[in-house]
Scaffold this active site. Structure first.
Site, PDB file in Angstrom:
ATOM      1  N   THR A 126      27.741  55.068   6.188  1.00 12.49           N
ATOM      2  CA  THR A 126      28.711  55.034   7.356  1.00 12.49           C
ATOM      3  C   THR A 126      28.872  56.608   7.896  1.00 12.49           C
ATOM      4  O   THR A 126      28.546  57.292   6.880  1.00 12.49           O
ATOM      5  CB  THR A 126      29.990  54.626   6.295  1.00 12.49           C
ATOM      6  OG1 THR A 126      30.007  53.487   5.836  1.00 12.49           O
ATOM      7  CG2 THR A 126      31.372  54.589   7.272  1.00 12.49           C
ATOM      8  N   THR A 158      29.752  57.904  -2.157  1.00  8.03           N
ATOM      9  CA  THR A 158      30.174  57.721  -3.476  1.00  8.03           C
ATOM     10  C   THR A 158      29.238  58.463  -4.498  1.00  8.03           C
ATOM     11  O   THR A 158      27.871  58.299  -3.871  1.00  8.03           O
ATOM     12  CB  THR A 158      30.285  56.469  -4.050  1.00  8.03           C
ATOM     13  OG1 THR A 158      31.537  55.656  -3.354  1.00  8.03           O
ATOM     14  CG2 THR A 158      30.595  56.313  -5.613  1.00  8.03           C
ATOM     15  N   HIS A 340      55.551  43.073 -15.006  1.00  6.72           N
ATOM     16  CA  HIS A 340      55.991  43.959 -15.546  1.00  6.72           C
ATOM     17  C   HIS A 340      57.323  44.776 -15.156  1.00  6.72           C
ATOM     18  O   HIS A 340      57.894  45.490 -15.852  1.00  6.72           O
ATOM     19  CB  HIS A 340      55.190  45.010 -15.539  1.00  6.72           C
ATOM     20  CG  HIS A 340      53.725  45.141 -16.529  1.00  6.72           C
ATOM     21  ND1 HIS A 340      52.725  44.325 -16.279  1.00  6.72           N
ATOM     22  CD2 HIS A 340      53.431  45.725 -17.639  1.00  6.72           C
ATOM     23  CE1 HIS A 340      51.808  43.991 -17.129  1.00  6.72           C
ATOM     24  NE2 HIS A 340      52.295  45.093 -17.914  1.00  6.72           N
ATOM     25  N   GLY A 341      57.646  44.316 -13.931  1.00  5.39           N
ATOM     26  CA  GLY A 341      58.844  44.679 -13.694  1.00  5.39           C
ATOM     27  C   GLY A 341      59.045  46.282 -13.203  1.00  5.39           C
ATOM     28  O   GLY A 341      57.857  46.553 -12.787  1.00  5.39           O
ATOM     29  N   GLU A 365      31.643  48.497   0.937  1.00  7.66           N
ATOM     30  CA  GLU A 365      30.355  47.309   1.269  1.00  7.66           C
ATOM     31  C   GLU A 365      30.627  46.443   2.302  1.00  7.66           C
ATOM     32  O   GLU A 365      29.998  45.297   2.413  1.00  7.66           O
ATOM     33  CB  GLU A 365      30.315  46.674  -0.090  1.00  7.66           C
ATOM     34  CG  GLU A 365      28.756  46.757  -0.690  1.00  7.66           C
ATOM     35  CD  GLU A 365      28.186  48.200  -1.097  1.00  7.66           C
ATOM     36  OE1 GLU A 365      26.999  48.166  -1.363  1.00  7.66           O
ATOM     37  OE2 GLU A 365      28.762  49.009  -1.087  1.00  7.66           O
ATOM     38  N   GLU A 369      36.884  41.877   6.889  1.00  8.58           N
ATOM     39  CA  GLU A 369      36.659  41.185   8.173  1.00  8.58           C
ATOM     40  C   GLU A 369      35.229  41.023   8.773  1.00  8.58           C
ATOM     41  O   GLU A 369      34.655  40.260   9.451  1.00  8.58           O
ATOM     42  CB  GLU A 369      37.238  42.021   9.365  1.00  8.58           C
ATOM     43  CG  GLU A 369      38.766  42.057   9.342  1.00  8.58           C
ATOM     44  CD  GLU A 369      39.431  42.699   7.959  1.00  8.58           C
ATOM     45  OE1 GLU A 369      40.549  42.257   7.588  1.00  8.58           O
ATOM     46  OE2 GLU A 369      38.812  43.669   7.498  1.00  8.58           O
TER      47      GLU A 369
END
Length: 385
Positions: A126, A158, A340-341, A365, A369
């Site tokens: 990218t 990364t 869990h609220g 990756e 879309e």
């Protein structure tokens, strides 16, 4: 659920990784993640377990595992912390690229050290402003005698600081038409003319660095071209991304499984109106829906893994698995917060981390879309009238 056909050795490795996650990672992961610490000790354990060599066959490595086993190992890592699965994802893609397309010299030079984790690898696709349009890239590797001179930049890379080998997708023929015909992969080693401009802050996916790379006249020998032929890099990388998308889909399973496990446990411990909250239909049905979505996604991922190992074209199956599993993870992690609220919104609980990590799989990756485009094209191709 069908029985997964792993070898005894593969099942032992899955179980060993699960034990590492439950015994070492999960008790400390929340503190490490919130501190955004690089998990050096955990990465070293992953090296010792052979995780960085899962895709590397003999004689360069211990022998690659089946893609089903690879997916399940990835799931276990992500169940502990999605960033651990991210630390080995791009590395695996590069290993697959070199194994399938590399010259004998490239395999001998890189694969043995990659198998042990001594040499870490990442991929650079990218670009700033480019997003999913890889064919519009501006990074170029221009021939100068026996060298390439590389100029350009890459974004969202990364493991950029800790990887010493970068599979760089770039243009070696900027004037080629159609555009993808001029794209190659260069196996870049860092040197003068290479820099990392910054680490990019992120919603989730903490601990493992994500960076912008800058190439300013970096010189690399022409022998660093992946394989022996220029202008086939786009096709090579699309093949590499098949395993990458299965890996991202498996990460989604791990994050969703962790969220479901926490929700099921909390629903039994927490009482409301004199009974555990799972006995309230609204909560019980939500748990049932979460588990059903997760199991459906897992079967889709394992189907893609088996198809990959069959040698058949798998871009549609990998795209389906990645799309469905990542969307499922986003839904299931939000549902875990609902179970869990108010506690689900607290940083003292793990579920808010799952919710922050899940969107990475939707956009990483190849965005979902893009996956739908891939699926649609293959659907028509395979059913042409």
């Amino acid at each position: 659920m069908f029985t997964i056909a792993l070898s005894e050795e593969e099942q032992t490795m899955v179980d060993t990784v699960a034990g590492f996650i439950d015994g070492t990672v999960r008790p400390r992961v929340n503190a490490v993640e919130h501190a955004d610490e690089y998990p050096e000790a955990w990465i070293e354990t992953m090296k010792q377990l052979g995780i960085f060599g899962l895709a590397i066959d003999e004689p360069w490595g211990p022998g690659r595992v089946s893609t089903e086993a690879y997916a399940l190992i990835t799931e276990e890592l992500a169940r502990g912390w999605m960033s651990l699965a991210g630390a080995m994802g791009g590395h695996t893609v590069v290993a697959k690229l070199i194994s399938e397309f590399g010259t004998p010299e490239q395999k001998d030079a890189y694969l043995p050290r990659m198998a042990t984790g001594e040499l870490r690898a990442t991929m650079a696709l990218t670009e700033p402003g480019g997003g999913s349009d890889l064919q519009a890239m501006r990074t170029e590797a221009i021939t100068d005698g026996d060298e390439y001179v590389i100029t350009g930049s890459k974004m969202w890379i990364t493991n950029a600081r800790r990887a010493d080998l970068i599979a760089l997708l770039c243009k070696t023929d900027p004037d080629a038409e159609p555009r993808h015909h001029g794209i190659s992969i260069i196996l870049v080693e860092k040197g003068e003319g290479f820099s990392i401009s910054k680490d990019l802050p992120k919603l989730g996916y903490k601990g493992v660095e994500t960076c912008e790379l800058v190439f300013d006249g970096l010189r690399q020998p022409r022998s660093q071209l992946l394989g022996t032929t220029e202008s086939v890099g786009f096709k090579q990388m699309m093949k590499g991304l098949e395993i990458g998308r299965i890996q991202v889909a498996a990460r989604s399973l791990g994050v969703a499984q962790a969220a479901l496990d926490d929700a099921v446990r909390y629903a039994q411990e927490r009482e409301s109106m004199g009974k555990p909250i799972w006995k309230h239909q609204a909560v019980g049905h939500r748990l049932a829906s979460m588990a059903t979505k997760l199991e459906a996604a897992r079967q889709l991922v394992l189907h893609a893994a088996r198809t990959y190992d069959s040698g058949k074209r798998v871009d549609m199956e990998a795209g389906m698995a990645k799309h469905f599993a990542s969307e499922m993870a986003a839904e299931v992690t939000l549902d875990a917060i609902r179970v869990h609220g108010g506690y689900g919104y607290s940083t003292e609980y793990n579920v808010e981390r799952y919710y922050r990590d899940a969107p990475l799989m939707i956009v990483g990756e190849g965005t979902n879309e893009i996956q739908l485009d891939v699926i649609a094209r293959q659907l028509i191709h395979r059913n042409a009238i």
